[in-house]
Write an enzyme that holds these catalytic residues in place. Structure first.
Site, PDB file in Angstrom:
ATOM      1  N   ASP A  47     -51.936 -18.259  30.070  1.00 30.06           N
ATOM      2  CA  ASP A  47     -52.316 -17.514  28.857  1.00 30.06           C
ATOM      3  C   ASP A  47     -53.839 -17.506  28.696  1.00 30.06           C
ATOM      4  OD1 ASP A  47     -52.496 -20.178  28.160  1.00 30.06           O
ATOM      5  OD2 ASP A  47     -51.159 -20.044  26.422  1.00 30.06           O
ATOM      6  N   SER A  48     -54.542 -18.211  29.581  1.00 31.71           N
ATOM      7  CA  SER A  48     -56.005 -18.104  29.653  1.00 31.71           C
ATOM      8  C   SER A  48     -56.429 -16.667  29.927  1.00 31.71           C
ATOM      9  CB  SER A  48     -56.562 -19.014  30.754  1.00 31.71           C
ATOM     10  OG  SER A  48     -55.956 -18.726  32.001  1.00 31.71           O
ATOM     11  N   ASP A  86     -47.043 -18.861  31.767  1.00 30.47           N
ATOM     12  CA  ASP A  86     -47.197 -19.568  30.494  1.00 30.47           C
ATOM     13  C   ASP A  86     -46.372 -18.893  29.408  1.00 30.47           C
ATOM     14  OD1 ASP A  86     -48.807 -21.810  30.725  1.00 30.47           O
ATOM     15  OD2 ASP A  86     -50.686 -20.702  30.473  1.00 30.47           O
ATOM     16  N   GLU A 118     -46.532 -26.191  26.660  1.00 31.15           N
ATOM     17  CA  GLU A 118     -47.412 -27.312  26.317  1.00 31.15           C
ATOM     18  C   GLU A 118     -46.697 -28.289  25.389  1.00 31.15           C
ATOM     19  OE1 GLU A 118     -51.079 -25.722  24.746  1.00 31.15           O
ATOM     20  OE2 GLU A 118     -51.357 -24.410  26.478  1.00 31.15           O
ATOM     21  N   GLU A 185     -54.515 -31.677  31.934  1.00 35.66           N
ATOM     22  CA  GLU A 185     -55.813 -31.010  31.738  1.00 35.66           C
ATOM     23  C   GLU A 185     -56.768 -31.924  30.980  1.00 35.66           C
ATOM     24  OE1 GLU A 185     -55.525 -27.024  30.237  1.00 35.66           O
ATOM     25  OE2 GLU A 185     -57.706 -26.821  30.007  1.00 35.66           O
TER      26      GLU A 185
HETATM   27  O1  KIV Z   1     -53.683 -20.863  30.933  1.00 33.79           O
HETATM   28  C1  KIV Z   1     -54.144 -21.443  31.932  1.00 33.79           C
HETATM   29  O2  KIV Z   1     -54.895 -20.884  32.726  1.00 33.79           O
HETATM   30  C2  KIV Z   1     -53.771 -22.842  32.148  1.00 33.79           C
HETATM   31  C3  KIV Z   1     -54.564 -23.596  33.175  1.00 33.79           C
HETATM   32  C4  KIV Z   1     -55.886 -23.956  32.612  1.00 33.79           C
HETATM   33  C5  KIV Z   1     -53.818 -24.785  33.672  1.00 33.79           C
HETATM   34  O3  KIV Z   1     -52.909 -23.346  31.510  1.00 33.79           O
END
Ligand code: KIV
Length: 268
Positions: A47-48, A86, A118, A185
């Site tokens: 979700d980044s 995610d 998470e 993380e």
């Molecule tokens: O959303 C993401 O890119 C992540 C990574 C930082 C592990 O969860």
């Protein structure tokens, strides 16, 4: 690349065999093709993407429809590599029932292989509900970006002994609930090594040191596309921001000087 494609149950085999897992974020078909060709073990549709691609301040704004759109694109680019997607904020925290419905949509509409969520002990019943319905789950502990504001920002988690102890319990709870792997993380390396050593399933670290069973980075950071981002844990393997700017500036110069297009790039 291994002859037999890696599977979710294969993650734990990799750990038993002592072979580190290589995971990278991926948001589109074009990069998915390149990463598969470069033998990346696991693609993470994180979700980044809402920070990296959409310029949002955090991951909190990502929606289920966005995750599905990007994950389906990644799947079209990578046909052999396991893809983890995610689950976005509030798509799984409200109830296990909603988590099953939303994770089920992700799996059915994208052909991905697992979802990531998470949280620790509090999410263990949800992880179990998903896993027992045939949806593999990757956990995520330490700095959990969907709780960014509750945690007070992007800070290393687990320096405090009580927080470290809770993280150990959280990791065990996720494993017992059936998680296939856990992303750690921003965790001190000794703690991450301890947790990794206590689990059968692999840990995949980002800013968590060399004691994890695999490593993940955000692709755009590794490629040096995200110019202003210099966290301690990041090693840049390319400087594509400079390459892109130089190429585009040269194109601009050529157009302005009428050097492009030339005969070679024109039709007779
Ligand atoms: O959303 C993401 O890119 C992540 C990574 C930082 C592990 O969860």
């Amino acid at each position: 690349m291994a002859d037999r494609p890696l599977t979710l149950p294969g993650f734990a085999e990799r750990k038993r065999d002592g072979i580190p897992l290589v995971m990278l974020t991926c948001y589109d078909a074009l990069f998915a093709r390149l990463l598969e060709a470069a033998a990346v073990d696991v693609l993470l549709v994180g979700d980044s993407l809402n920070e990296v691609l959409a310029g949002r301040a955090s991951t909190l704004s990502a929606t289920l429809d966005q995750m599905i759109y990007h994950a389906a694109s990644v799947r079209r680019g990578a046909t052999r590599t396991p893809i983890v997607v995610d689950l976005p904020f509030l798509s799984y925290q409200i109830s296990a029932e909603e988590a099953i419905r939303n994770a089920g949509r992700v799996m059915a509409e994208t052909d991905c292989h697992a979802v990531k969520l998470e949280g620790g002990m509090a999410m263990a019943p949800t992880v179990e509900a998903l896993v027992t319905r045939g949806i593999p789950v990757v956990g995520h502990l330490g700095l959990t970006p969907q709780s960014l504001h509750a945690l007070g920002g992007h800070r290393v988690q687990g320096r405090d002994p009580a927080v470290a102890e809770q993280m150990r319990r959280d990791a065990t709870a996720l494993q017992d609930a059936g998680a296939s792997a856990i992303v750690l993380e921003l965790v001190p390396q000794d703690l991450a090594r301890d947790i990794s050593g206590s689990l059968r399933i692999p840990t995949i670290g980002i800013g968590a040191g060399a004691g994890c069973d695999g490593q993940v980075l955000v692709l755009h950071d590794l490629l040096g596309l995200n110019e202003g981002f210099h966290p301690k844990f990041l090693r840049r393997y390319a400087d594509l921001a400079a390459t892109v700017k130089a190429a585009v500036a040269t194109f601009g110069d050529d157009v302005r000087a009428r050097r492009f297009p030339d005969d070679e790039h024109s039709f007779q």
